[in-house]
Design an enzyme around this catalytic site. Structure first.
Site, PDB file in Angstrom:
ATOM      1  N   GLY A 284       0.995  -1.177  -0.109  1.00 34.58           N
ATOM      2  CA  GLY A 284      -0.117  -0.123  -0.016  1.00 34.58           C
ATOM      3  C   GLY A 284       0.933   1.305  -0.173  1.00 34.58           C
ATOM      4  O   GLY A 284       2.166   1.244  -0.482  1.00 34.58           O
TER       5      GLY A 284
ATOM      6  N   HIS B  34       2.199   5.042  -4.922  1.00 35.03           N
ATOM      7  CA  HIS B  34       2.675   5.937  -5.629  1.00 35.03           C
ATOM      8  C   HIS B  34       3.073   5.672  -7.124  1.00 35.03           C
ATOM      9  O   HIS B  34       2.646   4.479  -7.500  1.00 35.03           O
ATOM     10  CB  HIS B  34       3.930   6.642  -5.116  1.00 35.03           C
ATOM     11  CG  HIS B  34       5.177   5.507  -4.821  1.00 35.03           C
ATOM     12  ND1 HIS B  34       5.751   4.858  -5.839  1.00 35.03           N
ATOM     13  CD2 HIS B  34       5.881   4.876  -3.638  1.00 35.03           C
ATOM     14  CE1 HIS B  34       6.521   3.792  -5.262  1.00 35.03           C
ATOM     15  NE2 HIS B  34       6.596   3.949  -4.025  1.00 35.03           N
TER      16      HIS B  34
ATOM     17  N   HIS C  30       4.810   2.222  -7.866  1.00 31.94           N
ATOM     18  CA  HIS C  30       3.708   0.958  -7.963  1.00 31.94           C
ATOM     19  C   HIS C  30       2.683   1.051  -9.333  1.00 31.94           C
ATOM     20  O   HIS C  30       2.570   0.172  -9.766  1.00 31.94           O
ATOM     21  CB  HIS C  30       2.703   1.065  -6.785  1.00 31.94           C
ATOM     22  CG  HIS C  30       3.382   1.103  -5.310  1.00 31.94           C
ATOM     23  ND1 HIS C  30       3.460   2.025  -4.372  1.00 31.94           N
ATOM     24  CD2 HIS C  30       4.165  -0.111  -4.797  1.00 31.94           C
ATOM     25  CE1 HIS C  30       4.187   1.719  -3.482  1.00 31.94           C
ATOM     26  NE2 HIS C  30       4.684   0.336  -3.579  1.00 31.94           N
TER      27      HIS C  30
ATOM     28  N   GLY D 101      10.097  -3.845  -8.741  1.00 28.97           N
ATOM     29  CA  GLY D 101      10.889  -2.807  -9.054  1.00 28.97           C
ATOM     30  C   GLY D 101      12.284  -3.080  -8.749  1.00 28.97           C
ATOM     31  O   GLY D 101      12.554  -3.776  -7.876  1.00 28.97           O
TER      32      GLY D 101
ATOM     33  N   ASP E  14      14.205  -2.125  -5.279  1.00 25.24           N
ATOM     34  CA  ASP E  14      14.419  -2.837  -4.164  1.00 25.24           C
ATOM     35  C   ASP E  14      15.256  -4.069  -4.633  1.00 25.24           C
ATOM     36  O   ASP E  14      14.697  -5.235  -5.052  1.00 25.24           O
ATOM     37  CB  ASP E  14      13.279  -3.281  -3.374  1.00 25.24           C
ATOM     38  CG  ASP E  14      12.528  -2.331  -2.661  1.00 25.24           C
ATOM     39  OD1 ASP E  14      13.378  -1.457  -1.853  1.00 25.24           O
ATOM     40  OD2 ASP E  14      11.526  -2.160  -2.958  1.00 25.24           O
TER      41      ASP E  14
ATOM     42  N   VAL F 102      11.050   4.300 -10.837  1.00 24.42           N
ATOM     43  CA  VAL F 102      10.425   5.642 -11.195  1.00 24.42           C
ATOM     44  C   VAL F 102      10.952   6.630 -10.287  1.00 24.42           C
ATOM     45  O   VAL F 102      11.214   6.549  -9.090  1.00 24.42           O
ATOM     46  CB  VAL F 102       8.822   5.624 -11.144  1.00 24.42           C
ATOM     47  CG1 VAL F 102       8.149   6.997 -11.393  1.00 24.42           C
ATOM     48  CG2 VAL F 102       8.439   4.466 -12.008  1.00 24.42           C
TER      49      VAL F 102
HETATM   50  O1  PAF Z   1       8.288  -4.432  -1.733  1.00 23.04           O
HETATM   51  C1  PAF Z   1       7.302  -4.562  -0.965  1.00 23.04           C
HETATM   52  O2  PAF Z   1       6.449  -3.855  -0.969  1.00 23.04           O
HETATM   53  C2  PAF Z   1       7.041  -5.831  -0.227  1.00 23.04           C
HETATM   54  O3  PAF Z   1       8.417  -6.250   0.397  1.00 23.04           O
HETATM   55  C3  PAF Z   1       6.210  -6.913  -0.795  1.00 23.04           C
HETATM   56  C4  PAF Z   1       6.986  -7.445  -1.823  1.00 23.04           C
HETATM   57  C5  PAF Z   1       4.834  -6.631  -1.177  1.00 23.04           C
HETATM   58  C6  PAF Z   1       6.154  -8.098   0.283  1.00 23.04           C
HETATM   59  O4  PAF Z   1       5.627  -7.705   1.286  1.00 23.04           O
END
Ligand code: PAF
Length: 275
Positions: A28, A31, A34, A144, A147, A173
């Protein structure tokens, strides 16, 4: 858009979609980063599904978990506007009911980087991602590059457990001044926000050195630290391989320069490709 608040009925909702399923797992606080994953998932598949779940297992710091922004109504609005078909708004009692005992642990690829800084973090990420993959069973899942270690870890997980899921890495982004979009950026105060683009500037300066022929990892790393300066302490700056997240040794001919640095209480991550 169908919004599910428990696993119950999720499969039925997904079964009504036709063609391949593209899945974007999120915590959640959405931005544009996502939404770029969602747009790509939509364009490459018949159906598109998203999960919103702040996964307690991946937080090594309870205060960090408690402080994680809850923007569910805004997130659902953005997902609806983006044309998502199915959303799971996860809740921990449903996803981790009493008796839940499984943990998914990887070795090697989780060493160093975020794995070194945040004990148990990747065990939590892998446990929830394995669970979500089991629930959604998508043909493609979108992650992405920001990470980068997470991407490498999930790639290893999918390969080792023979999951028939294609992982689609998506570019970072950025804001106009270069700051990589992150849900954590909203925690920066005005002066921290002004300093934050130095992380990307440092990475770009190191990449320029590399383009100029520098092949010593230490010189590239040093260049990033120079740009960060004293009041923006780096947790680590490293050159890492893009498939197995191994450290790239001299002469550095490939990989990404990865950095994590702190502005006050906020940790920022970023990386650039050496290509
Ligand atoms: O990158 C994230 O937002 C989280 O690590 C994920 C992959 C949704 C797992 O909770």
């Amino acid at each position: 858009m169908i919004v599910m608040r428990s696993q119950e009925g999720l499969r039925r909702a997904l079964a009504d979609l036709s063609g391949t399923l593209g899945f974007v797992p999120t915590m959640g606080a959405l931005h544009e980063g996502h939404l770029s994953l969602v747009t790509r998932a939509r364009s490459e598949n018949g159906g598109c599904a998203v999960s919103l779940f702040v996964n307690p297992l991946q937080f090594d710091d309870a205060a960090d978990y408690e402080a994680y922004p809850d923007t569910e109504a805004a997130d659902l609005g953005l997902l609806e506007a983006a044309g998502v078909d199915v959303v799971l708004v996860g809740n921990k009692d449903d996803l981790y009911p009493p008796g839940f005992a499984t943990r998914v642990d990887l070795t090697g690829v989780t060493d160093g980087g975020e794995g070194g800084q945040r004990p148990g973090h990747f065990q939590g990420v892998c446990t929830v991602v394995a669970k979500l993959f089991g629930l959604f069973w998508p043909q493609r899942a979108y992650f992405g590059w920001k990470d980068m270690q997470q991407l490498c870890v999930i790639r290893r997980l999918v390969k080792d457990l023979s999951m028939p899921i294609e992982l689609v890495p998506c570019e970072i982004v950025r804001e106009a001044d270069g700051l990589a979009l992150s849900s954590r950026n909203r925690r920066l105060d005005a002066s921290e926000r002004a300093a934050a683009p130095r992380l990307y500037r440092g990475l770009c300066a190191a990449r320029e050195l590399w383009h100029g022929g520098e092949r010593a990892a230490a010189a590239l790393v040093q260049r990033v630290f120079e740009e960060l300066g004293e009041n923006f302490p780096g947790d680590y700056v490293e050159v890492r391989d893009t498939t197995d997240y191994a450290l790239v040794h001299d002469p550095v001919e490939h990989g990404r320069i990865v950095a994590a640095a702190r502005l006050g209480a906020t940790r920022l991550l970023d990386n650039v490709s050496l290509s």
